[in-house]
Design a protein around this motif. Structure first.
Motif, PDB file in Angstrom:
ATOM      1  N   LEU A   6       0.823  -1.204   0.000  1.00 47.45           N
ATOM      2  CA  LEU A   6       0.000   0.000   0.000  1.00 47.45           C
ATOM      3  C   LEU A   6       0.861   1.261   0.000  1.00 47.45           C
ATOM      4  O   LEU A   6       0.529   2.255  -0.648  1.00 47.45           O
ATOM      5  CB  LEU A   6      -0.923   0.023   1.221  1.00 47.45           C
ATOM      6  CG  LEU A   6      -2.252  -0.710   1.140  1.00 47.45           C
ATOM      7  CD1 LEU A   6      -3.008  -0.551   2.445  1.00 47.45           C
ATOM      8  CD2 LEU A   6      -3.093  -0.200  -0.018  1.00 47.45           C
ATOM      9  N   ARG A 217      -5.420  -1.609  10.606  1.00 42.28           N
ATOM     10  CA  ARG A 217      -6.368  -1.422   9.515  1.00 42.28           C
ATOM     11  C   ARG A 217      -5.884  -0.243   8.675  1.00 42.28           C
ATOM     12  O   ARG A 217      -5.436   0.761   9.227  1.00 42.28           O
ATOM     13  CB  ARG A 217      -7.771  -1.111  10.045  1.00 42.28           C
ATOM     14  CG  ARG A 217      -8.437  -2.223  10.834  1.00 42.28           C
ATOM     15  CD  ARG A 217      -9.931  -1.919  10.987  1.00 42.28           C
ATOM     16  NE  ARG A 217     -10.152  -0.605  11.547  1.00 42.28           N
ATOM     17  CZ  ARG A 217     -10.329  -0.359  12.848  1.00 42.28           C
ATOM     18  NH1 ARG A 217     -10.301  -1.355  13.716  1.00 42.28           N
ATOM     19  NH2 ARG A 217     -10.534   0.870  13.279  1.00 42.28           N
ATOM     20  N   TRP A 218      -6.006  -0.341   7.366  1.00 40.14           N
ATOM     21  CA  TRP A 218      -5.584   0.739   6.494  1.00 40.14           C
ATOM     22  C   TRP A 218      -6.194   0.582   5.119  1.00 40.14           C
ATOM     23  O   TRP A 218      -6.609  -0.509   4.728  1.00 40.14           O
ATOM     24  CB  TRP A 218      -4.060   0.778   6.384  1.00 40.14           C
ATOM     25  CG  TRP A 218      -3.422  -0.575   6.498  1.00 40.14           C
ATOM     26  CD1 TRP A 218      -3.437  -1.599   5.602  1.00 40.14           C
ATOM     27  CD2 TRP A 218      -2.723  -1.078   7.649  1.00 40.14           C
ATOM     28  NE1 TRP A 218      -2.780  -2.684   6.104  1.00 40.14           N
ATOM     29  CE2 TRP A 218      -2.322  -2.402   7.362  1.00 40.14           C
ATOM     30  CE3 TRP A 218      -2.361  -0.534   8.883  1.00 40.14           C
ATOM     31  CZ2 TRP A 218      -1.600  -3.184   8.248  1.00 40.14           C
ATOM     32  CZ3 TRP A 218      -1.648  -1.311   9.771  1.00 40.14           C
ATOM     33  CH2 TRP A 218      -1.274  -2.623   9.459  1.00 40.14           C
ATOM     34  N   ARG A 219      -6.263   1.676   4.389  1.00 38.51           N
ATOM     35  CA  ARG A 219      -6.689   1.620   2.988  1.00 38.51           C
ATOM     36  C   ARG A 219      -6.117   2.825   2.252  1.00 38.51           C
ATOM     37  O   ARG A 219      -5.796   3.847   2.854  1.00 38.51           O
ATOM     38  CB  ARG A 219      -8.219   1.611   2.869  1.00 38.51           C
ATOM     39  CG  ARG A 219      -8.926   2.923   3.048  1.00 38.51           C
ATOM     40  CD  ARG A 219     -10.419   2.768   2.837  1.00 38.51           C
ATOM     41  NE  ARG A 219     -11.155   3.993   3.001  1.00 38.51           N
ATOM     42  CZ  ARG A 219     -11.511   4.821   2.005  1.00 38.51           C
ATOM     43  NH1 ARG A 219     -11.172   4.498   0.761  1.00 38.51           N
ATOM     44  NH2 ARG A 219     -12.194   5.925   2.218  1.00 38.51           N
ATOM     45  N   ARG A 220      -6.006   2.677   0.968  1.00 35.92           N
ATOM     46  CA  ARG A 220      -5.448   3.742   0.120  1.00 35.92           C
ATOM     47  C   ARG A 220      -6.585   4.601  -0.411  1.00 35.92           C
ATOM     48  O   ARG A 220      -7.598   4.067  -0.900  1.00 35.92           O
ATOM     49  CB  ARG A 220      -4.647   3.130  -1.032  1.00 35.92           C
ATOM     50  CG  ARG A 220      -3.884   4.145  -1.856  1.00 35.92           C
ATOM     51  CD  ARG A 220      -2.711   3.483  -2.541  1.00 35.92           C
ATOM     52  NE  ARG A 220      -2.056   4.371  -3.472  1.00 35.92           N
ATOM     53  CZ  ARG A 220      -0.786   4.262  -3.839  1.00 35.92           C
ATOM     54  NH1 ARG A 220      -0.054   3.271  -3.348  1.00 35.92           N
ATOM     55  NH2 ARG A 220      -0.250   5.089  -4.708  1.00 35.92           N
TER      56      ARG A 220
END
Length: 222
Positions: A6, A217-220
């Motif tokens: 990511l 937790r993560w997102r682009r």
């Protein structure tokens, strides 16, 4: 997608700057990077207790240690139990392991930061520079939440008393032009869909990843 992908982590030297979770980000990248890792700093950092520490190694010492341990911490002991830059150059370290992860900034444990002319201490060999921002800065006055508040206020075009907004934070980071990607930490929204996400991404001129290192937790965004 895993966290290193990511952030666009690639073999070589990655510098981490900013505020609000630099050491935690380094720890997570070291744990997930697909290869050998050397952790170090160009400023000051506390040792990573979960990894062996080498304080004055030769290149051969490092090669030998990496056969037994995938991740090593390198540094020169200084005051208050901290480490400063290792005795070997970052350029040399890059020839000894797959990844060299460098904490290249300080922030006095505040969630936002602007930089003096001598900051951050970026190794010229870096292939990636990640700027960390703590989402807890949002809604707080510049004078309370930002390290180097006078510089931050000038870049933001706002008084010290103004509250930091997501758009302002993105504008300050991008005005400095020091990073390839931004990681916004301390995002506690369970779905990682905070109302400010789109605004922040639009105000940024580099890719953005948001998440919580504590919750993993993560997102682009972009």
């Amino acid at each position: 997608m895993d966290f290193p992908k990511l952030l666009g982590l690639r073999p070589g030297v990655t510098a981490v700057i900013g505020s609000g979770g630099k050491t935690s980000l380094l720890r997570r990248l070291a744990a997930e990077a697909p290869g050998t890792v050397l952790l170090c700093t160009t400023t000051h950092i506390r040792p990573f207790e979960e990894y062996p520490l080498l304080t004055a190694p030769t290149p051969e010492d490092i090669r030998k240690a990496l056969t037994a341990h995938r991740v090593l911490c390198l540094g020169t002991p200084c005051e208050n139990g901290k480490l400063t830059a290792p005795s070997l150059s970052v350029e040399t370290l890059a020839t000894l392991s797959d990844y060299v992860l460098v904490e290249a900034d300080g922030s006095k444990r505040l969630p936002a930061k602007a930089h003096e002319t001598w900051e951050p201490v970026l190794p010229p060999e870096r292939t990636r520079t990640v700027c960390v921002l703590g989402a807890s800065a949002f809604g707080q006055p510049i004078r309370q939440a930002a390290h180097r508040p006078a510089i931050y206020a000038r870049l933001a075009g706002a008084p010290w008393s103004a509250s930091i907004t997501p758009e302002m934070a993105a504008r300050v980071i991008c005005a400095e032009g020091l990073c390839d990607i931004i990681y916004v930490n301390q995002v506690d929204d369970a779905e990682l869909s905070p109302p400010w996400a789109e605004t922040f991404a639009k105000a940024s001129n580099v890719p953005v990843v948001i998440g919580s290192l504590q919750a993993r937790r993560w997102r682009r965004l972009a």
